[in-house]
Design an enzyme around this catalytic site. Structure first.
Site, mmCIF file in Angstrom:
data_model
loop_
_atom_site.group_PDB
_atom_site.id
_atom_site.type_symbol
_atom_site.label_atom_id
_atom_site.label_comp_id
_atom_site.label_asym_id
_atom_site.label_seq_id
_atom_site.Cartn_x
_atom_site.Cartn_y
_atom_site.Cartn_z
ATOM 1 N N GLU A 1 0.790 -1.373 0.014
ATOM 2 C CA GLU A 1 0.021 -0.041 -0.109
ATOM 3 C C GLU A 1 0.926 1.352 0.005
ATOM 4 O O GLU A 1 2.069 1.395 0.543
ATOM 5 C CB GLU A 1 -0.871 0.079 1.189
ATOM 6 N N CYS B 1 3.497 8.612 1.455
ATOM 7 C CA CYS B 1 3.843 7.436 2.579
ATOM 8 C C CYS B 1 4.055 6.406 1.714
ATOM 9 O O CYS B 1 3.048 5.813 1.305
ATOM 10 C CB CYS B 1 2.808 7.440 3.570
ATOM 11 N N CYS C 1 6.039 -7.314 7.274
ATOM 12 C CA CYS C 1 7.124 -6.946 8.181
ATOM 13 C C CYS C 1 7.490 -7.933 8.776
ATOM 14 O O CYS C 1 6.707 -8.879 9.380
ATOM 15 C CB CYS C 1 6.985 -5.607 8.928
ATOM 16 N N CYS D 1 5.628 -5.345 16.015
ATOM 17 C CA CYS D 1 5.188 -4.335 17.193
ATOM 18 C C CYS D 1 3.873 -4.518 17.502
ATOM 19 O O CYS D 1 3.089 -4.609 16.439
ATOM 20 C CB CYS D 1 5.676 -2.801 16.661
ATOM 21 N N CYS E 1 0.729 -2.467 15.939
ATOM 22 C CA CYS E 1 0.913 -2.188 14.342
ATOM 23 C C CYS E 1 0.412 -3.327 13.569
ATOM 24 O O CYS E 1 0.745 -4.599 13.777
ATOM 25 C CB CYS E 1 2.437 -1.810 13.899
ATOM 26 N N GLY F 1 6.567 -2.136 6.171
ATOM 27 C CA GLY F 1 7.898 -2.564 6.246
ATOM 28 C C GLY F 1 8.892 -1.764 7.079
ATOM 29 O O GLY F 1 8.356 -0.663 7.400
ATOM 30 N N GLU F 2 9.788 -2.563 7.361
ATOM 31 C CA GLU F 2 11.000 -1.992 7.918
ATOM 32 C C GLU F 2 12.008 -1.496 7.010
ATOM 33 O O GLU F 2 12.804 -2.269 6.537
ATOM 34 C CB GLU F 2 11.609 -2.764 8.931
ATOM 35 N N SER G 1 11.748 6.337 8.458
ATOM 36 C CA SER G 1 11.340 5.748 9.753
ATOM 37 C C SER G 1 11.898 4.451 10.068
ATOM 38 O O SER G 1 11.463 3.599 9.474
ATOM 39 C CB SER G 1 9.972 6.091 9.849
ATOM 40 N N LEU H 1 10.203 5.253 18.755
ATOM 41 C CA LEU H 1 10.688 5.099 20.046
ATOM 42 C C LEU H 1 9.679 4.643 20.896
ATOM 43 O O LEU H 1 9.907 3.120 21.570
ATOM 44 C CB LEU H 1 11.299 6.316 20.721
ATOM 45 N N HIS H 2 8.562 4.960 21.293
ATOM 46 C CA HIS H 2 7.184 4.633 21.924
ATOM 47 C C HIS H 2 7.323 4.101 23.137
ATOM 48 O O HIS H 2 6.332 3.770 23.799
ATOM 49 C CB HIS H 2 6.843 3.156 21.091
ATOM 50 N N ASN I 1 -3.841 4.535 16.503
ATOM 51 C CA ASN I 1 -4.734 3.844 15.403
ATOM 52 C C ASN I 1 -5.331 2.848 15.569
ATOM 53 O O ASN I 1 -4.608 1.683 15.192
ATOM 54 C CB ASN I 1 -4.534 4.247 14.012
ATOM 55 N N CYS J 1 -1.282 6.014 10.130
ATOM 56 C CA CYS J 1 -0.211 5.257 10.716
ATOM 57 C C CYS J 1 -0.364 3.924 11.146
ATOM 58 O O CYS J 1 -1.385 3.677 12.304
ATOM 59 C CB CYS J 1 0.441 5.994 11.908
HETATM 60 N N1 SAH Z 1 8.823 0.254 10.293
HETATM 61 C C1 SAH Z 1 8.923 1.628 10.442
HETATM 62 C C2 SAH Z 1 8.316 2.362 9.384
HETATM 63 C C3 SAH Z 1 6.638 2.015 9.361
HETATM 64 S S1 SAH Z 1 5.780 2.274 10.635
HETATM 65 C C4 SAH Z 1 8.975 2.051 11.702
HETATM 66 O O1 SAH Z 1 8.418 1.098 12.521
HETATM 67 O O2 SAH Z 1 9.567 3.013 12.215
HETATM 68 C C5 SAH Z 1 5.419 4.296 10.599
HETATM 69 C C6 SAH Z 1 4.978 4.648 12.102
HETATM 70 O O3 SAH Z 1 3.608 4.328 12.385
HETATM 71 C C7 SAH Z 1 5.958 4.030 13.100
HETATM 72 O O4 SAH Z 1 6.284 5.134 14.065
HETATM 73 C C8 SAH Z 1 4.781 3.011 13.882
HETATM 74 O O5 SAH Z 1 5.429 2.737 15.010
HETATM 75 C C9 SAH Z 1 3.584 3.969 13.803
HETATM 76 N N2 SAH Z 1 2.416 2.937 14.054
HETATM 77 C C10 SAH Z 1 2.290 1.480 13.881
HETATM 78 N N3 SAH Z 1 1.191 1.094 14.013
HETATM 79 C C11 SAH Z 1 0.460 2.396 14.747
HETATM 80 C C12 SAH Z 1 -0.687 2.396 15.003
HETATM 81 N N4 SAH Z 1 -1.637 1.348 15.038
HETATM 82 N N5 SAH Z 1 -1.372 3.794 15.484
HETATM 83 C C13 SAH Z 1 -0.179 4.830 15.084
HETATM 84 N N6 SAH Z 1 1.076 4.484 14.985
HETATM 85 C C14 SAH Z 1 1.287 3.395 14.462
HETATM 86 FE FE1 SF4 Z 2 7.260 -2.503 13.480
HETATM 87 FE FE2 SF4 Z 2 7.289 -0.326 11.768
HETATM 88 FE FE3 SF4 Z 2 7.060 -3.331 11.421
HETATM 89 FE FE4 SF4 Z 2 4.868 -2.056 12.154
HETATM 90 S S1 SF4 Z 2 6.109 -1.644 10.175
HETATM 91 S S2 SF4 Z 2 5.704 -3.923 12.858
HETATM 92 S S3 SF4 Z 2 5.848 -0.536 13.438
HETATM 93 S S4 SF4 Z 2 8.648 -2.253 12.182
#
Ligand code: SAH
Ligand code: SF4
Length: 434
Positions: free
Chosen positions: A135, A148, A155, A159, A162, A231-232, A263, A286-287, A364, A407
């Site tokens: 996407e 974006c 991935c 996390c 996510c 993805g990362e 990111s 960071l989170h 979200n 996000c």
């Molecule tokens: N994989 C990379 C980039 C993609 S995620 C990363 O993790 O940084 C982009 C951002 O959206 C990241 O900061 C991620 O932690 C955040 N994110 C993921 N799931 C989310 C959710 N359900 N609500 C809000 N932000 C979220």
């Molecule tokens: Fe974590 Fe980013 Fe992968 Fe989602 S896309 S699982 S936030 S590393």
């Protein structure tokens, strides 16, 4: 001159095998060959650099001088003008154009579905040649437009908040599939220049304000790119780097590195390389501010802890007050959102002397998620503690929630997993991290 079959054989011989073991990666990842002839034998030039195009032209028997000139012209037509048809390349002779069309194509990702949110956010479901879905999202604002883009299908990480993390990693995207997203967005927005190259040159004189990204003088909407889709990106670094170099190239899309943000969830061993080789803006997910909570939310933390991560941030080349690192912080009710967490965040940023800003992201929701978003009052309080310490901490307005484009909501497969399946997948990914 080589016949098409022999020529194809030669091309295969120069492109080598499927790659990929990345330092710090939990597993080798499948990456399709960057140059894969299609079923009709033609090669898609999308995502190839000027040099790669030149080598292909030489391989197909153009002499050195002609290959050099033609590759420069073709590169410009592809990435600066956005054309997909060799016939319109008016500075290339009429006899040469069919020669090109017999051997090459200029592709785009296939669009499976395009959606528009009530707030103007647009989401595209895209499909690769081998039928993998991913996407991309465009977020228009009053003064800028942010695309974006995704770097992987799925991935490997997990996390816990996510949606993408609930998918298995299917594969890395190629440079063509990554640049292809930007090309497609330009197509959809009708933003290819009609004039000469000058208008797309990167503004090297752009002032050092890190808030760059206002609409360009010629009124373009796509002003910024964030690698925050599926993805990362640092687990697919070579392809991301090659794609971003094309996006930044002055004869191509010509976007300044200050308008591009990568990111990462904290792949420490790759951060220095990203800084040296592309030096785009860095955002770090960071989170959480202590090991226990970050281990839960971002399991990669068990491999690369907070101290190591912040040290790598401090060493990222080119950071300054004008080019700060962005820390992304998802607001999860009763998990990471207390006053003490906010104060600890300030103290960590100070301890490592980081020029930083904090992006507070209201969580979200998605089907099956086990967290809740913090209350708006709590988020405001969290933000004001950080602001009072002199660090910018804006609250991100969720965009495109109604079409699951916000996000962390991206997930291309329509399958719905049960709680037990989600937990099992999380355990598997966890085990892979070691
Ligand atoms: N994989 C990379 C980039 C993609 S995620 C990363 O993790 O940084 C982009 C951002 O959206 C990241 O900061 C991620 O932690 C955040 N994110 C993921 N799931 C989310 C959710 N359900 N609500 C809000 N932000 C979220
Ligand atoms: Fe974590 Fe980013 Fe992968 Fe989602 S896309 S699982 S936030 S590393």
């Amino acid at each position: 001159m080589l016949g098409p079959q022999r020529w194809l054989f030669k091309v295969n011989a120069i492109i080598g095998p499927i790659i990929m073991q990345i330092p710090g990666h939990i597993d080798p990842v499948v990456t399709p060959r960057v140059i894969t002839p299609r079923s009709d034998g033609r090669i898609d030039l999308m995502g190839l650099s000027h040099l790669q195009i030149r080598q292909l032209f030489e391989e197909s028997q153009l002499d050195e001088k002609a290959a050099k000139l033609r590759s420069k012209q073709v590169f410009h037509w592809i990435y600066h003008r956005g054309v997909t048809n060799f016939e319109v390349m008016t500075d290339i002779s009429k006899t040469m154009r069919p020669w090109l069309a017999d051997r090459f194509v200029i592709g785009r990702p296939e669009i499976v579905e395009a959606q528009v949110s009530s707030d103007g956010t647009r989401k595209w479901l895209l499909r690769t040649d081998d039928a993998q879905d991913y996407e991309m999202v465009f977020i228009p604002d009053a003064d800028r437009g942010t695309l974006c883009i995704s770097s992987q299908v799925g991935c490997t990480l997990n996390c816990r908040f996510c949606h993408t993390g609930t998918m298995r990693l299917v594969r890395n995207l190629t440079p063509g599939e990554i640049v292809g997203q930007v090309m497609l967005a330009r197509d959809a927005l009708g933003e290819w220049p009609k004039g000469n190259m000058a208008s797309a040159a990167p503004d090297e004189d752009e002032d050092e304000d890190d808030d760059v990204g206002h609409y360009t003088a010629d009124g373009r909407m796509l002003t910024n790119i964030v690698l925050m889709g599926m993805g990362e990106p640092l687990y697919n670094f070579d392809n991301v780097r090659d794609a971003i170099k094309i996006v930044m190239h002055g004869d191509g899309l010509g976007l300044s590195r200050r308008r591009i943000t990568l990111s990462t969830s904290g792949v420490v061993p790759m951060m220095a390389r990203a800084g040296e080789e592309i030096n785009v803006n860095l955002a770090v997910s960071l989170h959480a501010v202590n090991k226990e909570v970050r281990d839960e939310l971002v399991p990669l933390n068990r491999k690369y802890g907070i101290d190591e991560l912040l040290r790598a941030c401090a060493e990222y080349p080119g950071i300054s007050n004008a080019r700060r690192i962005t820390f992304e912080y998802v607001m999860l009710k009763d998990k990471n959102d207390s006053d003490a967490d906010a104060r600890e965040l300030v103290s960590l940023i100070r301890q490592y002397k980081l020029p930083a800003k904090v992006n507070l992201i209201p969580f979200n929701p998605w089907p099956g998620a086990t967290y809740e978003c913090s209350d708006p009052e709590r988020i405001k309080r969290f933000s004001s503690i950080i602001f009072e310490a002199g660090i910018s901490a804006p609250i991100r307005t969720p965009r495109g929630r109604d079409i699951m484009a916000a996000c962390g909501q991206l997930k291309s497969s329509s399958e719905k997993k049960s709680r037990a399946e989600l937990d099992r997948l999380a355990e598997e990914k966890q085990a892979a991290l070691g």
